[in-house]
Design a protein around this motif. Structure first.
Motif, PDB file in Angstrom:
ATOM      1  N   ILE A 221      18.903 -35.078 -11.081  1.00 57.87           N
ATOM      2  CA  ILE A 221      18.064 -34.643  -9.962  1.00 57.87           C
ATOM      3  C   ILE A 221      18.537 -33.331  -9.346  1.00 57.87           C
ATOM      4  N   VAL A 222      19.838 -33.138  -9.239  1.00 52.37           N
ATOM      5  CA  VAL A 222      20.377 -31.990  -8.497  1.00 52.37           C
ATOM      6  C   VAL A 222      19.987 -30.627  -9.097  1.00 52.37           C
ATOM      7  N   PRO A 223      20.117 -30.391 -10.431  1.00 52.90           N
ATOM      8  CA  PRO A 223      19.779 -29.053 -10.954  1.00 52.90           C
ATOM      9  C   PRO A 223      18.348 -28.601 -10.649  1.00 52.90           C
ATOM     10  N   PRO A 224      17.303 -29.430 -10.939  1.00 52.42           N
ATOM     11  CA  PRO A 224      15.955 -28.960 -10.573  1.00 52.42           C
ATOM     12  C   PRO A 224      15.753 -28.819  -9.068  1.00 52.42           C
ATOM     13  N   MET A 225      16.436 -29.642  -8.280  1.00 50.66           N
ATOM     14  CA  MET A 225      16.348 -29.502  -6.826  1.00 50.66           C
ATOM     15  C   MET A 225      16.943 -28.182  -6.369  1.00 50.66           C
ATOM     16  N   LEU A 226      18.083 -27.806  -6.952  1.00 49.29           N
ATOM     17  CA  LEU A 226      18.696 -26.528  -6.599  1.00 49.29           C
ATOM     18  C   LEU A 226      17.787 -25.359  -6.979  1.00 49.29           C
ATOM     19  N   LEU A 227      17.154 -25.454  -8.159  1.00 44.41           N
ATOM     20  CA  LEU A 227      16.231 -24.396  -8.588  1.00 44.41           C
ATOM     21  C   LEU A 227      15.051 -24.301  -7.627  1.00 44.41           C
ATOM     22  N   MET A 228      14.493 -25.462  -7.255  1.00 40.37           N
ATOM     23  CA  MET A 228      13.360 -25.488  -6.346  1.00 40.37           C
ATOM     24  C   MET A 228      13.739 -24.889  -4.985  1.00 40.37           C
ATOM     25  N   ILE A 229      14.876 -25.300  -4.462  1.00 43.35           N
ATOM     26  CA  ILE A 229      15.310 -24.820  -3.142  1.00 43.35           C
ATOM     27  C   ILE A 229      15.579 -23.318  -3.174  1.00 43.35           C
ATOM     28  N   SER A 230      16.197 -22.847  -4.264  1.00 43.65           N
ATOM     29  CA  SER A 230      16.515 -21.414  -4.337  1.00 43.65           C
ATOM     30  C   SER A 230      15.258 -20.565  -4.459  1.00 43.65           C
ATOM     31  N   VAL A 231      14.291 -21.025  -5.264  1.00 38.30           N
ATOM     32  CA  VAL A 231      13.056 -20.248  -5.462  1.00 38.30           C
ATOM     33  C   VAL A 231      12.212 -20.242  -4.194  1.00 38.30           C
ATOM     34  N   LEU A 232      11.915 -21.443  -3.666  1.00 42.33           N
ATOM     35  CA  LEU A 232      11.064 -21.527  -2.478  1.00 42.33           C
ATOM     36  C   LEU A 232      11.811 -21.119  -1.213  1.00 42.33           C
ATOM     37  N   GLY A 233      13.103 -21.472  -1.144  1.00 40.45           N
ATOM     38  CA  GLY A 233      13.881 -21.127   0.046  1.00 40.45           C
ATOM     39  C   GLY A 233      13.993 -19.630   0.248  1.00 40.45           C
ATOM     40  N   SER A 234      14.126 -18.881  -0.843  1.00 42.81           N
ATOM     41  CA  SER A 234      14.219 -17.425  -0.718  1.00 42.81           C
ATOM     42  C   SER A 234      12.926 -16.828  -0.180  1.00 42.81           C
ATOM     43  N   ILE A 235      11.772 -17.459  -0.538  1.00 40.10           N
ATOM     44  CA  ILE A 235      10.487 -16.986  -0.018  1.00 40.10           C
ATOM     45  C   ILE A 235      10.353 -17.354   1.453  1.00 40.10           C
ATOM     46  N   PHE A 236      10.632 -18.619   1.790  1.00 42.01           N
ATOM     47  CA  PHE A 236      10.467 -19.085   3.164  1.00 42.01           C
ATOM     48  C   PHE A 236      11.407 -18.369   4.136  1.00 42.01           C
ATOM     49  N   ALA A 237      12.610 -18.027   3.648  1.00 44.83           N
ATOM     50  CA  ALA A 237      13.575 -17.357   4.514  1.00 44.83           C
ATOM     51  C   ALA A 237      13.314 -15.859   4.627  1.00 44.83           C
ATOM     52  N   GLY A 238      12.355 -15.360   3.841  1.00 45.74           N
ATOM     53  CA  GLY A 238      12.040 -13.934   3.881  1.00 45.74           C
ATOM     54  C   GLY A 238      13.027 -13.073   3.117  1.00 45.74           C
ATOM     55  N   ILE A 239      13.876 -13.715   2.309  1.00 45.87           N
ATOM     56  CA  ILE A 239      14.868 -12.957   1.543  1.00 45.87           C
ATOM     57  C   ILE A 239      14.214 -12.246   0.368  1.00 45.87           C
ATOM     58  N   ALA A 240      13.227 -12.917  -0.258  1.00 49.64           N
ATOM     59  CA  ALA A 240      12.576 -12.360  -1.449  1.00 49.64           C
ATOM     60  C   ALA A 240      11.072 -12.551  -1.357  1.00 49.64           C
ATOM     61  N   SER A 241      10.336 -11.663  -2.006  1.00 43.83           N
ATOM     62  CA  SER A 241       8.888 -11.827  -2.116  1.00 43.83           C
ATOM     63  C   SER A 241       8.598 -12.880  -3.187  1.00 43.83           C
ATOM     64  N   PRO A 242       7.368 -13.404  -3.239  1.00 44.15           N
ATOM     65  CA  PRO A 242       7.043 -14.368  -4.297  1.00 44.15           C
ATOM     66  C   PRO A 242       7.316 -13.830  -5.700  1.00 44.15           C
ATOM     67  N   THR A 243       7.049 -12.546  -5.929  1.00 40.88           N
ATOM     68  CA  THR A 243       7.277 -11.967  -7.250  1.00 40.88           C
ATOM     69  C   THR A 243       8.763 -11.910  -7.574  1.00 40.88           C
ATOM     70  N   GLU A 244       9.574 -11.474  -6.608  1.00 39.02           N
ATOM     71  CA  GLU A 244      11.026 -11.426  -6.816  1.00 39.02           C
ATOM     72  C   GLU A 244      11.587 -12.836  -7.017  1.00 39.02           C
ATOM     73  N   SER A 245      11.080 -13.775  -6.236  1.00 38.11           N
ATOM     74  CA  SER A 245      11.534 -15.157  -6.359  1.00 38.11           C
ATOM     75  C   SER A 245      11.145 -15.753  -7.715  1.00 38.11           C
ATOM     76  N   ALA A 246       9.966 -15.384  -8.213  1.00 37.54           N
ATOM     77  CA  ALA A 246       9.527 -15.868  -9.532  1.00 37.54           C
ATOM     78  C   ALA A 246      10.449 -15.354 -10.624  1.00 37.54           C
ATOM     79  N   ALA A 247      10.851 -14.092 -10.519  1.00 35.73           N
ATOM     80  CA  ALA A 247      11.786 -13.529 -11.500  1.00 35.73           C
ATOM     81  C   ALA A 247      13.122 -14.268 -11.454  1.00 35.73           C
ATOM     82  N   PHE A 248      13.579 -14.559 -10.244  1.00 32.37           N
ATOM     83  CA  PHE A 248      14.813 -15.334 -10.100  1.00 32.37           C
ATOM     84  C   PHE A 248      14.637 -16.734 -10.677  1.00 32.37           C
ATOM     85  N   GLY A 249      13.436 -17.308 -10.517  1.00 39.56           N
ATOM     86  CA  GLY A 249      13.151 -18.640 -11.048  1.00 39.56           C
ATOM     87  C   GLY A 249      13.231 -18.682 -12.567  1.00 39.56           C
TER      88      GLY A 249
END
Length: 427
Positions: A221-249
């Motif tokens: 459970i933890v690895p996909p949760m970490l991926l989900m949190i990092s991708v969506l969390g970066s968008i919600f926190a304003g750190i990355a745009s959706p496009t930048e977050s997708a590349a990180f994903g």
């Protein structure tokens, strides 16, 4: 009237099965040729529109999220999640179905690719559920509906497309879709538990599920949760745009595949070609839809619809009801991409005229479009499920099982209508 004829011709051609990428452009060219006052001069701005589409940084997220989903499809993540969740809920009546919903939600937040989610769970979970004695309708309905959660739970391709079509921030749509998506997951689980309690023979306690350790459950459970949190969390926190977050994903998905020892050349080839094909289809449809909208608007189609809703009807709730019913009915026959590019642009001016919040309206449309994957005869999730299940389940059993979940879609849609704060809680 000519604009309405043009609209009807497009819908008719789509319903008889002509590829949508050709329908839009062909109809636009035909009407421009047949109507003397239009002519081909109407397409003079089309190259600039196409350039704008291809240079749109928001739409760049589409191929990246598709690639991310296709990499994860081959990463063995779904198999490990299903085994872990099934073991965790093995003592609960209806627990296998609940585990399928939870895995569907995690896959939705990680991949967002409906076909991959439905096929993977059909291949892995359906045999387990049938061997445990589950009702075939409940099993098929749970798998098909859980596999479509990627259409509302971010990162969702639908939300990216709607963000571009409606000129709304994709980040705000992602944040706005979180609670409605969780509400839908909650409704699915509540229905399964109540159904299992009322009909114990339809969802017995699974005794044939392999028991795994707590450590293995956490490791799955933890690895996909970490991926989900990092991708969506970066968008919600304003750190990355959706496009930048997708590349990180995409990078995260590759690392997860390496962790699961499934990273190889064949998998990279599959993900690359698949993302090119799907992205090419979406962009070809978008270019054709742009040509269609040029001719349609030149014929006064958008003005006619705006006048009808704002003056002839004049009531915001009637407009919302008509819009939702129209999208739902069209979802029986045509794909969510066609609806997004044909219907939604027509509704946007009316939405602005009534002063409707575009983020809230977009979430309503996304919830509605999700149902299009479940509605026969052309619900894509039903095709994916039947194709993966083979003769183990009949088409009518799938149709019977999916009806309660479509009703739950309506319930979620109604809750978001009545309680708009569900959308704005995180914005």
């Amino acid at each position: 009237m000519i604009s309405m004829l043009m609209f009807i011709v497009v819908l008719a051609l789509l319903m008889v099965g002509i590829p949508v990428a050709f329908v839009f452009g062909t109809v636009a060219i035909a009407f421009a040729f047949l109507i003397p006052e239009l002519g081909f001069d109407v397409f003079s701005v089309l190259p600039f529109r196409i350039y704008g589409i291809m240079s749109n940084t928001t739409l760049m997220a589409v191929p990246l999220f598709i690639a991310m989903g296709l990499v994860l499809e081959k990463s063995l993540m779904a198999e490990k999640l299903l085994v872990a969740m099934s073991s965790a809920f093995r003592t609960v009546r209806g627990g296998l179905a609940v585990s399928v919903v939870l895995v569907g939600a995690l896959l939705a937040a990680s991949t967002g690719v409906v076909s991959a989610s439905v096929v993977m769970m059909s291949v892995i979970a359906l045999p387990l559920m049938l061997r445990a004695g589950y009702d075939k309708g409940l099993a098929s309905g749970t798998i098909a509906s859980s596999g479509t959660l990627g259409q509302i739970i971010p990162p969702s391709i639908i939300l990216i497309i709607l963000g571009d079509v409606m000129s709304v921030s994709v980040g705000e749509l992602f944040m706005g879709a979180v609670l409605p998506g969780l509400v839908l997951v909650g409704l699915y689980i509540i229905y399964i538990l109540i159904f299992s309690y009322l009909k114990p023979e339809a969802a017995p306690v699974a005794k044939n599920v392999k028991e795994v350790s707590v450590r293995e459950i956490i490791a799955a459970i933890v690895p996909p949760m970490l991926l989900m949190i990092s991708v969506l969390g970066s968008i919600f926190a304003g750190i990355a745009s959706p496009t930048e977050s997708a590349a990180f994903g995409v990078i995260g998905a590759l690392l997860l595949s390496a962790y699961n020892r499934s990273l190889n050349f064949e998998m990279l080839k599959y993900a690359t070609l698949g993302s090119v094909k799907l992205s090419g289809m979406i962009f070809m449809i978008l270019i054709g839809a742009t040509a269609f909208s040029l001719v349609f608007n030149e014929l006064g189609g958008s003005d006619l619809i705006l006048e009808f809703f704002s003056q002839d009807i004049g009531d915001v709730w009637i407009f919302i009801a008509v819009a939702m019913i129209s999208i739902f009915i069209l979802g029986f026959f045509i794909d969510f991409i066609e609806i997004s590019f044909i219907i939604v642009p027509i509704l946007v001016p009316v939405m602005h005229a009534f002063g409707i919040d575009p983020v809230w309206f977009a979430i309503l449309i996304a919830l509605n479009l999700q149902a299009s994957f479940l509605t026969p005869p052309f619900g894509l999730s039903l095709f994916f499920l039947k194709g993966a299940a083979g003769d183990s389940i009949k088409t009518m059993e799938i149709y019977r099982g999916i009806i309660p979940f479509i009703l739950l879609q309506f319930a979620a849609l109604g809750l978001v209508m009545l309680f708009p704060d569900l959308v704005f809680a995180f914005i």
